[in-house]
Design an enzyme around this catalytic site. Structure first.
Site, PDB file in Angstrom:
ATOM      1  N   ASP A  67       0.821  -1.210   0.000  1.00 27.15           N
ATOM      2  CA  ASP A  67       0.000   0.000   0.000  1.00 27.15           C
ATOM      3  C   ASP A  67       0.859   1.265   0.000  1.00 27.15           C
ATOM      4  O   ASP A  67       2.085   1.199   0.181  1.00 27.15           O
ATOM      5  CB  ASP A  67      -0.948  -0.003   1.209  1.00 27.15           C
ATOM      6  CG  ASP A  67      -0.268  -0.437   2.505  1.00 27.15           C
ATOM      7  OD1 ASP A  67       0.978  -0.349   2.604  1.00 27.15           O
ATOM      8  OD2 ASP A  67      -0.974  -0.852   3.425  1.00 27.15           O
ATOM      9  N   ASN A 135      -7.996  -2.356  14.491  1.00 30.12           N
ATOM     10  CA  ASN A 135      -9.126  -2.803  13.661  1.00 30.12           C
ATOM     11  C   ASN A 135      -8.820  -4.024  12.795  1.00 30.12           C
ATOM     12  O   ASN A 135      -9.666  -4.461  12.027  1.00 30.12           O
ATOM     13  CB  ASN A 135      -9.657  -1.647  12.799  1.00 30.12           C
ATOM     14  CG  ASN A 135      -8.620  -1.115  11.811  1.00 30.12           C
ATOM     15  OD1 ASN A 135      -7.636  -1.779  11.531  1.00 30.12           O
ATOM     16  ND2 ASN A 135      -8.868   0.062  11.286  1.00 30.12           N
ATOM     17  N   HIS A 137      -6.882  -4.386  10.215  1.00 32.39           N
ATOM     18  CA  HIS A 137      -6.707  -4.247   8.767  1.00 32.39           C
ATOM     19  C   HIS A 137      -5.434  -4.958   8.300  1.00 32.39           C
ATOM     20  O   HIS A 137      -4.477  -5.116   9.049  1.00 32.39           O
ATOM     21  CB  HIS A 137      -6.762  -2.772   8.304  1.00 32.39           C
ATOM     22  CG  HIS A 137      -5.553  -1.935   8.579  1.00 32.39           C
ATOM     23  ND1 HIS A 137      -5.631  -0.590   8.823  1.00 32.39           N
ATOM     24  CD2 HIS A 137      -4.215  -2.222   8.626  1.00 32.39           C
ATOM     25  CE1 HIS A 137      -4.413  -0.114   9.002  1.00 32.39           C
ATOM     26  NE2 HIS A 137      -3.545  -1.076   8.887  1.00 32.39           N
ATOM     27  N   GLU A 142      -9.567  -1.886   5.123  1.00 37.05           N
ATOM     28  CA  GLU A 142     -10.202  -1.508   6.378  1.00 37.05           C
ATOM     29  C   GLU A 142     -11.414  -2.408   6.651  1.00 37.05           C
ATOM     30  O   GLU A 142     -11.874  -3.124   5.751  1.00 37.05           O
ATOM     31  CB  GLU A 142     -10.643  -0.044   6.283  1.00 37.05           C
ATOM     32  CG  GLU A 142      -9.480   0.936   6.052  1.00 37.05           C
ATOM     33  CD  GLU A 142      -8.626   1.173   7.295  1.00 37.05           C
ATOM     34  OE1 GLU A 142      -8.272   0.199   7.994  1.00 37.05           O
ATOM     35  OE2 GLU A 142      -8.289   2.344   7.559  1.00 37.05           O
TER      36      GLU A 142
END
Ligand code: GLP
Length: 241
Positions: A67, A135, A137, A142
């Protein structure tokens, strides 16, 4: 899945680097997926050491990062492109043309994501992966990301921006709101996935991702379905398993 537990992050890094080195020696044309974050830093240091001391060559390896933040130039010290150069690429013999990262300043980010997705049509041989503690990810996929998602432009959640803000000198205000990420589809198509996590802060998300229900709300839980998942944990991250 196979879970490997190590005494500390340095032992983990040495073992994971050894696996990557073996794979490169067997298959010099390896397609290798790479993460950023603090977790892989000792692993990259170890790969650099193997290059310097044992002649491990990356000449024919092709690298694909997971990313990149949108809005940051490749030479911005906060970009993932800069991170990779600093921690790995400039210390080894990989040709620059073999290193792929989405361009954070692309004029058309959606077209850039589509271009990157094309590069990933052929599966990666090994994908190294971290996971976000808050979270779950993977890459910047996400919560809510479909498991067949392609490479695309994503909005970063408040939890992700909060997690990553300490890396920016200007804190949260300077933390980008968007990124381009490899999709969960390409992650799952990778032939082997090495998920790495260290520290007590990762213990809960690791327990949920590996042994909890597989839900879109926890992107890392998709990995339970991967046929060749290798999990590299230190004792602290494995403490709730
Ligand atoms: C960033 C990256 C993720 C990485 C995560 C974990 O958000 N986009 O790919 O897994 O950081 O970072 P750390 O290893 O610092 O916990």
């Amino acid at each position: 899945m196979r879970i490997h537990i190590f005494n500390d992050p340095l032992e983990l890094a040495a073992a994971a680097a050894h696996e990557v080195a073996c794979a490169i020696r067997v298959q010099p044309l390896l397609r290798l997926g790479l993460p950023t974050g603090s977790t892989p830093i000792p692993l990259y240091a170890h790969l650099v050491q193997l290059h310097r001391e044992e002649g491990l060559s990356f000449q024919q390896v092709t690298a694909f990062n997971l990313d990149e933040y949108l809005g940051l130039a490749p030479d911005d010290p906060n970009s993932y492109s800069y991170f990779m150069a600093e921690h790995l690429f400039r210390h080894i013999d990989i040709p620059l043309a073999n290193t792929h990262i989405p361009h954070g300043l692309a004029a058309d980010p959606h077209a850039e994501a589509a271009r990157y997705d094309q590069l990933l049509q052929e599966p990666l041989d090994i994908l190294l992966l971290g996971i976000n503690a808050l979270n779950g990810h993977i890459g910047f996929n996400e919560p809510g990301s479909p498991w067949d998602s392609p490479c695309r432009v994503v909005e970063l959640t408040p939890e992700t921006r909060e997690s990553n803000a300490p890396h920016f000198p200007g804190g949260l205000a300077q933390t980008p709101t968007q990124a381009i990420t490899m999709g969960i589809a390409a992650i799952m198509q990778s032939r082997r996935v090495f998920l790495m996590a260290t520290g007590t802060g990762k213990a809960e998300i690791i327990q949920k991702a590996l042994h909890g229900p597989q839900v879109l709300a926890l992107p890392g839980s998709a990995l339970q379905s991967h046929p060749q998942l290798e999990v590299y944990l230190d004792k602290a991250a494995a403490s709730l398993l």
